[in-house]
Design a protein around this motif. Sequence first.
Motif, PDB file in Angstrom:
ATOM      1  N   PHE A  74       0.868  -1.184   0.000  1.00 44.22           N
ATOM      2  CA  PHE A  74       0.000   0.000   0.000  1.00 44.22           C
ATOM      3  C   PHE A  74       0.900   1.228   0.000  1.00 44.22           C
ATOM      4  O   PHE A  74       1.732   1.390   0.897  1.00 44.22           O
ATOM      5  N   HIS A  75       0.731   2.102  -0.967  1.00 46.88           N
ATOM      6  CA  HIS A  75       1.599   3.276  -1.076  1.00 46.88           C
ATOM      7  C   HIS A  75       1.450   4.195   0.129  1.00 46.88           C
ATOM      8  O   HIS A  75       2.446   4.733   0.626  1.00 46.88           O
ATOM      9  N   ALA A  76       0.224   4.385   0.637  1.00 45.69           N
ATOM     10  CA  ALA A  76       0.004   5.268   1.793  1.00 45.69           C
ATOM     11  C   ALA A  76       0.691   4.744   3.054  1.00 45.69           C
ATOM     12  O   ALA A  76       0.996   5.523   3.956  1.00 45.69           O
ATOM     13  N   LEU A  77       0.949   3.449   3.104  1.00 49.26           N
ATOM     14  CA  LEU A  77       1.584   2.837   4.273  1.00 49.26           C
ATOM     15  C   LEU A  77       3.059   2.519   4.023  1.00 49.26           C
ATOM     16  O   LEU A  77       3.630   1.633   4.649  1.00 49.26           O
ATOM     17  N   GLN A  78       3.668   3.241   3.095  1.00 50.92           N
ATOM     18  CA  GLN A  78       5.097   3.093   2.781  1.00 50.92           C
ATOM     19  C   GLN A  78       5.478   1.660   2.421  1.00 50.92           C
ATOM     20  O   GLN A  78       6.552   1.181   2.763  1.00 50.92           O
ATOM     21  N   LEU A 101      -6.657   1.510   5.208  1.00 51.10           N
ATOM     22  CA  LEU A 101      -6.491   2.726   4.412  1.00 51.10           C
ATOM     23  C   LEU A 101      -7.605   3.746   4.638  1.00 51.10           C
ATOM     24  O   LEU A 101      -7.680   4.755   3.932  1.00 51.10           O
ATOM     25  N   GLY A 103      -8.195   6.117   6.682  1.00 49.31           N
ATOM     26  CA  GLY A 103      -7.814   7.502   6.950  1.00 49.31           C
ATOM     27  C   GLY A 103      -6.966   8.144   5.866  1.00 49.31           C
ATOM     28  O   GLY A 103      -6.484   9.265   6.042  1.00 49.31           O
ATOM     29  N   TYR A 104      -6.788   7.456   4.758  1.00 48.48           N
ATOM     30  CA  TYR A 104      -5.923   7.959   3.690  1.00 48.48           C
ATOM     31  C   TYR A 104      -6.715   8.184   2.407  1.00 48.48           C
ATOM     32  O   TYR A 104      -7.589   7.393   2.055  1.00 48.48           O
ATOM     33  N   ASP A 105      -6.359   9.250   1.684  1.00 45.90           N
ATOM     34  CA  ASP A 105      -6.939   9.479   0.358  1.00 45.90           C
ATOM     35  C   ASP A 105      -6.298   8.550  -0.666  1.00 45.90           C
ATOM     36  O   ASP A 105      -6.935   8.143  -1.627  1.00 45.90           O
ATOM     37  N   ASP A 106      -5.024   8.231  -0.456  1.00 42.73           N
ATOM     38  CA  ASP A 106      -4.262   7.408  -1.397  1.00 42.73           C
ATOM     39  C   ASP A 106      -4.580   5.933  -1.182  1.00 42.73           C
ATOM     40  O   ASP A 106      -4.221   5.346  -0.163  1.00 42.73           O
ATOM     41  N   LYS A 107      -5.255   5.326  -2.132  1.00 38.54           N
ATOM     42  CA  LYS A 107      -5.603   3.903  -2.072  1.00 38.54           C
ATOM     43  C   LYS A 107      -4.750   3.096  -3.054  1.00 38.54           C
ATOM     44  O   LYS A 107      -4.997   1.919  -3.285  1.00 38.54           O
ATOM     45  N   ARG A 135      -5.104  -0.321  -7.240  1.00 35.40           N
ATOM     46  CA  ARG A 135      -5.588   0.356  -6.043  1.00 35.40           C
ATOM     47  C   ARG A 135      -6.421  -0.620  -5.224  1.00 35.40           C
ATOM     48  O   ARG A 135      -6.944  -1.601  -5.746  1.00 35.40           O
TER      49      ARG A 135
END
Length: 177
Positions: A74-78, A101, A103-107, A135
Amino acid sequence: MTKIITFVTGNKNKLREVQNILGASPSASWGLESKSLDVPEVQGSTQEVALAKCRAAAQQLQGPCLTEDTALSFHALQGLPGPYIKDFLQKLGLDGLNRLLAGYDDKSATAICTFAYCEGPGSEPVLFEGKTLGRIVPPRGPTHFGWDPVFEVEGQGKTFAEMDGNEKNSVRLTCSY
């Protein structure tokens, strides 16, 4: 004489996919059999995990083997859960992967498939890694194959689970060797 390569998996779906991708050529000088082995799960990058698994399998088998490891980053979670996706999925389920995910806009995510081939004990494995961008979405499609229902392939509008085997296996990968 046909060389037998052992594909280390207890997952019949993975075995079927690999057999379909590699194809069975009558002129092939090798054959593929599968075997489930208990190999240590190490922590590290996708490459480190794949190398350790393949070395251990070659040692146990005393011969050539092929291993496969799948990661979902997951990109938002590094990059998490990465190579630990199997454990995350077992503990959280498909809906839980989505909640990670929330709380993140990036999915956005990357599916990573790492194959390792080793000639046998003492030989250094060769890695082949493919990546597919996509995504994370609410589960869609059959739920019989891991996290496929929550990974929508970029530009396809379908999750891996919504694709038939040929369609899934034809998805273009960014590969490295």
